[in-house]
Design a protein around this motif. Sequence first.
Motif, mmCIF file in Angstrom:
data_model
loop_
_atom_site.group_PDB
_atom_site.id
_atom_site.type_symbol
_atom_site.label_atom_id
_atom_site.label_comp_id
_atom_site.label_asym_id
_atom_site.label_seq_id
_atom_site.Cartn_x
_atom_site.Cartn_y
_atom_site.Cartn_z
ATOM 1 N N ILE A 21 4.148 11.726 0.426
ATOM 2 C CA ILE A 21 2.810 11.364 0.892
ATOM 3 C C ILE A 21 1.755 11.752 -0.141
ATOM 4 C CG2 ILE A 21 1.039 11.873 2.621
ATOM 5 C CD1 ILE A 21 3.409 12.234 4.625
ATOM 6 N N LEU A 22 1.859 12.962 -0.673
ATOM 7 C CA LEU A 22 0.867 13.412 -1.648
ATOM 8 C C LEU A 22 0.924 12.602 -2.937
ATOM 9 C CD1 LEU A 22 0.981 17.294 -1.204
ATOM 10 C CD2 LEU A 22 -0.782 15.708 -0.431
ATOM 11 N N GLU A 23 2.120 12.178 -3.335
ATOM 12 C CA GLU A 23 2.247 11.313 -4.507
ATOM 13 C C GLU A 23 1.537 9.991 -4.268
ATOM 14 O OE1 GLU A 23 3.420 9.613 -8.171
ATOM 15 O OE2 GLU A 23 3.338 11.708 -7.499
ATOM 16 N N ALA A 24 1.721 9.423 -3.071
ATOM 17 C CA ALA A 24 1.053 8.168 -2.724
ATOM 18 C C ALA A 24 -0.460 8.368 -2.639
ATOM 19 C CB ALA A 24 1.592 7.636 -1.397
ATOM 20 N N GLU B 168 0.985 2.704 3.080
ATOM 21 C CA GLU B 168 1.668 1.563 2.462
ATOM 22 C C GLU B 168 2.301 1.963 1.134
ATOM 23 O OE1 GLU B 168 0.714 -2.984 0.867
ATOM 24 O OE2 GLU B 168 -0.868 -1.793 1.806
ATOM 25 N N VAL B 169 1.556 2.700 0.296
ATOM 26 C CA VAL B 169 2.100 3.135 -0.988
ATOM 27 C C VAL B 169 3.260 4.117 -0.779
ATOM 28 C CG1 VAL B 169 1.591 4.376 -3.131
ATOM 29 C CG2 VAL B 169 -0.063 2.735 -2.220
ATOM 30 N N ALA B 170 3.158 4.945 0.253
ATOM 31 C CA ALA B 170 4.212 5.916 0.543
ATOM 32 C C ALA B 170 5.444 5.262 1.157
ATOM 33 C CB ALA B 170 3.688 6.994 1.484
ATOM 34 N N GLY B 171 5.292 4.019 1.631
ATOM 35 C CA GLY B 171 6.415 3.321 2.246
ATOM 36 C C GLY B 171 6.802 3.890 3.596
#
Length: 217
Positions: free
Chosen positions: A23-26, A46-49
């Motif tokens: 989550i933090l990476e996204a 969405e970016v975290a999938g």
Amino acid sequence: MAIPRAAQTQRRTRIQEEKEEQILEAALEVFSQRGFHGSTIDQIAEVAGMSKPNLLYYFRTKEAMHQALIDRVLENWLEPLQAFDAEGDPQQEICSYIRRKLEMARDFPRESRLFANEILQGAPHIAGVLEGPLKDLVDEKAEVIRAWIASGKIRTCDPYHMIFSIWSTTQHYADFDVQVRSVLGQERDDDDRFEAAARFLEGLFVNGLILRPAVSP
């Protein structure tokens, strides 16, 4: 420091820790591109999938994700300045600081842009850190620089503006990465680009600040 929701109620499992990092990476990707106000939880999910409800299990709010990232950035950002050693040789200390800051610009460009966006917005989430721990650290290192000046090791200068100058010249390579790449051309790879920057900035600051012993005739 912002604590993920899952960590407040139970011991985190390896999977939960991995989800928090995912989550933090996204969030870092989204915040560094869009800024805090231009980002949404939906975009981060969405970016975290992952689904929005699943994301919110770990971090209740967008603010919690942003704060967790800011806390991490500040911890990493202050480390090179903390390493500035009063007992060290000024030339070596200045050159080492420049290289550490350039390495951070090279390796953590999104974190640098996250921090820059926060400052441009008036530092609403870190004003206390800027006016407290950061100011205290810079005051401490300014005294180191004043001691070097008093002992005749470097030229007279304003210690604060010296530190600001190193910040601005090194972080430029992260915050304005697209501009730097465009002007230098795509044939200049990262290693070449940052090594050239390091050599130039070392020469700029060393030649401008370091006093050389007088040579006897």
